[in-house]
Enzyme design. Structure first.
Site, mmCIF file in Angstrom:
data_model
loop_
_atom_site.group_PDB
_atom_site.id
_atom_site.type_symbol
_atom_site.label_atom_id
_atom_site.label_comp_id
_atom_site.label_asym_id
_atom_site.label_seq_id
_atom_site.Cartn_x
_atom_site.Cartn_y
_atom_site.Cartn_z
ATOM 1 N N SER A 227 29.036 67.022 13.562
ATOM 2 C CA SER A 227 29.727 68.308 13.586
ATOM 3 C C SER A 227 31.092 68.246 12.919
ATOM 4 O O SER A 227 31.662 69.279 12.589
ATOM 5 C CB SER A 227 29.876 68.783 15.033
ATOM 6 O OG SER A 227 30.513 67.804 15.820
ATOM 7 N N HIS B 167 23.856 69.693 9.925
ATOM 8 C CA HIS B 167 24.517 70.000 11.197
ATOM 9 C C HIS B 167 23.800 71.133 11.919
ATOM 10 O O HIS B 167 23.876 72.289 11.516
ATOM 11 C CB HIS B 167 25.995 70.366 10.927
ATOM 12 C CG HIS B 167 26.740 70.745 12.161
ATOM 13 N ND1 HIS B 167 27.805 71.624 12.149
ATOM 14 C CD2 HIS B 167 26.577 70.387 13.464
ATOM 15 C CE1 HIS B 167 28.259 71.783 13.379
ATOM 16 N NE2 HIS B 167 27.531 71.046 14.191
ATOM 17 N N GLU C 298 24.115 73.858 8.910
ATOM 18 C CA GLU C 298 25.014 73.564 7.785
ATOM 19 C C GLU C 298 24.463 72.354 7.042
ATOM 20 O O GLU C 298 24.253 71.301 7.652
ATOM 21 C CB GLU C 298 26.423 73.234 8.292
ATOM 22 C CG GLU C 298 27.253 74.427 8.691
ATOM 23 C CD GLU C 298 28.644 74.011 9.165
ATOM 24 O OE1 GLU C 298 29.624 74.570 8.662
ATOM 25 O OE2 GLU C 298 28.763 73.142 10.046
ATOM 26 N N ASN D 32 33.114 74.570 12.198
ATOM 27 C CA ASN D 32 34.078 73.975 13.128
ATOM 28 C C ASN D 32 35.500 73.997 12.571
ATOM 29 O O ASN D 32 36.468 74.126 13.325
ATOM 30 C CB ASN D 32 33.668 72.546 13.492
ATOM 31 C CG ASN D 32 32.620 72.529 14.589
ATOM 32 O OD1 ASN D 32 32.587 73.429 15.433
ATOM 33 N ND2 ASN D 32 31.745 71.543 14.582
#
Length: 725
Positions: free
Chosen positions: A430, A451, A463, A501
């Site tokens: 992540s 991800h 992702e 993130n």
């Protein structure tokens, strides 16, 4: 041939039956663009002028019937204003009414999807026959509007107000068997028998066995409901639908009101009511954003499709690291038909992963989506193992071990030694740099990030992260595998936190500063939930896990020290760091900002916790009252600015992809369209002014970029007003 156009042809079959066929040139589907509507108008005139006709069959030469209107035209069309929208609707009503009024029986043969305007075309004919695998529905409320080409008028008269409200307010796609049961269609047959079934209906109508004129009278007259029945049907539905749709999505309730207002009216007046309501909804920001969301989604899928065309199919995959995440990935792969090896070094971790997969399959059986036999069959797609014995035949590996760079590097180096030279390696990380994780690999071109978001089976986004040495083949294969798993992949470039993130942590930073200045975290949660987030920041941190958030926050602080260094709190510690110190990790140990108890379904339910309230108050350096508007600005500005930076830095390829990633990855309120549409809606200049005001007090996290300031001065936007530019 009665008519030949670019999308529609009409031929005479036999002596007296006309067959109208939709077959839009150079497209894989049929849709009702303004050009196709213009053709349909000419077709109706040709049919009216043709002598000796005794029936009409409307069908499609493609795998679908008609998927609806051409949504790419909506923004431009709606910008013309209420009067122009109503005029367009009135014109289409005239065309559909003319089909309904033809002096002979009509039938639609629905061979595939008949949605939106496609469904409304079918409703205009006297009869409908449907292939077993086809679906029909009116999904317009999902775009913030309502059916505007007669759907709110004809469907209730055909299947009853209750059923029509359920279809229209829910925007559902309905299977053939359900459509037949409700009376939306007259016959359901295997696809190869569709044409014969349509012709049989016309023969029976010509013979007088089926009264097509009575059908028309029913569809064009008032709805047959007494005053008490009306009140029961509509008022009960309004309460239920309002609860489900929530305050931010007005279209479902408006659709019920349109059906209710038009119930006592004949066709013309009821359609005028429908048109007026449609035009008003079409001009709302919610509609603009939801239409934009649909177009963004199409762009994302188109980009993924291009990658997919370059990729070799993944026939056998593997996941390293079992447990909840590994089990979720294994379930998703197995459920969509790609066999997967699930490897771990511990037998108990393997059992945990299998338990997770079994639990998810069992839920599908409970919901009637799978039979027990299908569940057993799909479970065999997951092969647990404690060794690398079968890894020689694996096409793609997902590494999903603990979020620790040294452990991940060791595992990736180890697995690279046992797989084939063409095997793609991916890391479900992540935050950790893909370029860094690739540094000890012999074939870094075969490695990228993949991800997944937790829980894997629910969250649509994956992702796909391109490192400095990642090759195109690795990206293409990973995108193709994500699509095969039923996910929406978005390709991003490598940086700390990647896209989602990286954008999320400034939002948490804004929250930490608010708490430090005395904001009540429970009130912040309520304000942000009212704004449209599925959960407020404190609740979200509890779900993410405080230790996970601290680790990710440290990665962000290292990568972007100027604006993401740890903020505030007692002894320089943030409230999130203090939560970890006090072993309040969130849902994973039932205490964080809230305490957690099991509800009746065994799911965690949050309750207020005095210990958490006291801990947070101890962090506050001052006591301040914040308005709702201040809270929203303090939370949203840093998130939006980081999204802008990701776009400017080339981490994400387009505004559309950035916005879709936030909606699919962290639940950004869909009706607001995404972070960049949110800035556009406010106006770039107004957003910059607000950010600059906050930056004076709160620092670099709130400072606009130079490029954003230039956009503000030039009056630019992230999206052009008429298209997705």
């Amino acid at each position: 041939m009665i008519y030949q156009g670019k999308a529609i042809s009409v031929a005479r079959s036999g002596d007296d039956i006309a067959t109208l066929t939709f077959d839009l040139k150079d497209e894989s589907i049929n849709k009702l663009s303004s050009a196709v509507i213009a053709e349909l108008e000419e077709v109706v005139e040709a049919l009216q002028a043709e002598s000796g006709l005794a029936g009409l069959v409307i069908g499609s030469a493609k795998d679908v019937f008609i998927v609806g209107a051409d949504i790419t035209e909506f923004h431009g069309m709606f910008e013309q204003g209420e009067d122009q929208i109503e005029a367009m609707l009135e014109r289409v009503h005239g065309i559909f009414n003319a089909i309904e009024d033809l002096p002979f029986p009509t039938v639609t043969a629905i061979n595939g999807l008949a949605l939106g305007g496609g469904c409304e075309v079918a409703l205009a004919t006297d009869f409908r026959v449907m292939a077993e695998g086809a679906k029909i529905g009116l999904p317009e409320t999902k775009l913030g509007i309502l059916p505007g080409w007669g759907g709110c008028v004809r469907l209730p008269r055909l299947i009853g107000a209750d059923n029509a409200i359920e279809w229209i307010a829910g925007g559902s796609e309905n299977k053939a068997a359900d459509a037949l049961k409700m009376g939306a269609v007259d016959v359901v047959v295997p696809g190869e028998e569709l044409e014969a079934a349509a012709l049989d209906i016309l023969v029976r109508a010509k013979a007088g066995d089926l009264d097509y004129l009575a059908r028309r009278e029913e569809k064009t007259g008032p709805l047959k409901l007494g005053p008490i029945e009306q009140m029961m049907a509509f008022e009960t539905a309004k309460g239920y639908v309002a609860g489900k749709a929530g305050p931010h999505y007005p279209a479902p309730i408006e659709a019920i009101k349109v059906i209710q207002k038009g119930a006592g009216e004949a066709r013309g007046r009821a359609q005028a009511i429908e048109a007026k309501a449609f035009a008003k909804l079409a001009l709302t920001e919610v509609c603009y954003n939801l239409v934009g969301l649909f177009l963004n989604d199409q762009l994302v899928k188109k980009k993924a499709g291009k990658y997919e065309k370059q990729a070799q199919a993944v026939k056998q995959s593997a996941v390293l690291g079992a447990g909840i995440m590994g089990g979720g990935i294994a379930y998703q792969s197995a459920s969509k038909g790609t066999p997967i090896l699930m490897k771990d070094i511990k037998g108990e971790a393997i059992e945990l992963g299998l338990r997770e997969a079994r639990k998810l399959f069992a839920k599908q059986v409970e919901r009637g989506k799978l039979t027990t036999e299908q569940m057993a069959e799909r479970l065999t797609n997951i092969r647990p193992t404690l060794s690398y014995g079968d890894f020689g035949s694996v096409d793609l590996v997902v590494e999903a071990v603990v979020e620790n760079p040294k452990v991940k590097e060791a595992v990736l180096t180890e697995v690279e030694g046992v797989v084939g030279e063409g095997t793609i390696l991916t890391s479900n990380t992540s935050t950790i740099s893909i370029t860094r994780l690739a540094r000890n690999l012999e074939r870094p071109e075969n490695f990228c990030g993949m991800h997944f978001f937790n829980p894997v089976h629910r969250m649509p986004l994956v992702e796909v992260i391109r490192g400095e040495k990642t090759g195109d083949a690795a990206v293409a294969a990973t995108v193709a595998y994500a699509r095969a798993m039923g996910k929406t992949p978005i390709v991003v470039n490598d940086c700390p936190g990647f896209l989602v993130n990286r954008v999320l942590f400034p939002y948490f930073g804004g929250f930490s500063q608010l708490v430090e200045q005395g904001a009540d975290f429970q009130r912040v949660d309520k304000v942000m939930e009212k704004f449209g987030w599925p959960m407020g920041p404190a609740y979200l941190l509890d779900v993410v896990g405080m230790d996970t958030a601290v680790h990710a926050g440290e990665v962000m602080a290292e990568g972007f020290p100027e604006r993401m260094a740890s903020m505030g709190g007692e002894g320089g510690k943030s409230v999130i760091q203090l939560m970890v110190e006090k072993e309040r990790l969130g849902q994973k140990n039932d205490k964080g900002f809230y305490a957690y108890e099991e509800d009746r379904k065994g799911k965690p339910r949050k309750v207020s916790d005095e210990a958490a309230i006291a801990l947070v108050k101890g962090v506050a350096k001052e006591s301040r009252e914040f308005s709702d508007e201040e809270i929203i600005a303090r939370m949203m500005v840093p998130l939006c600015l980081e999204t802008v930076r990701c776009l400017e830095d080339g981490i994400v390829g387009s505004a559309a992809e950035a916005d879709m990633a936030l909606i699919y990855g962290i639940g950004f309120p869909p009706f607001r369209g995404g972070a960049l549409r949110y800035i556009d809606a406010m106006g770039v200049a107004a957003f910059v002014e607000r950010a600059e005001g906050l930056a004076e007090e709160l620092g670099p996290l709130y400072a606009p970029t130079d490029r954003l300031r230039q956009m503000a001065q030039a009056g630019e936007r992230f999206y052009s007003t008429k298209t997705q530019g």
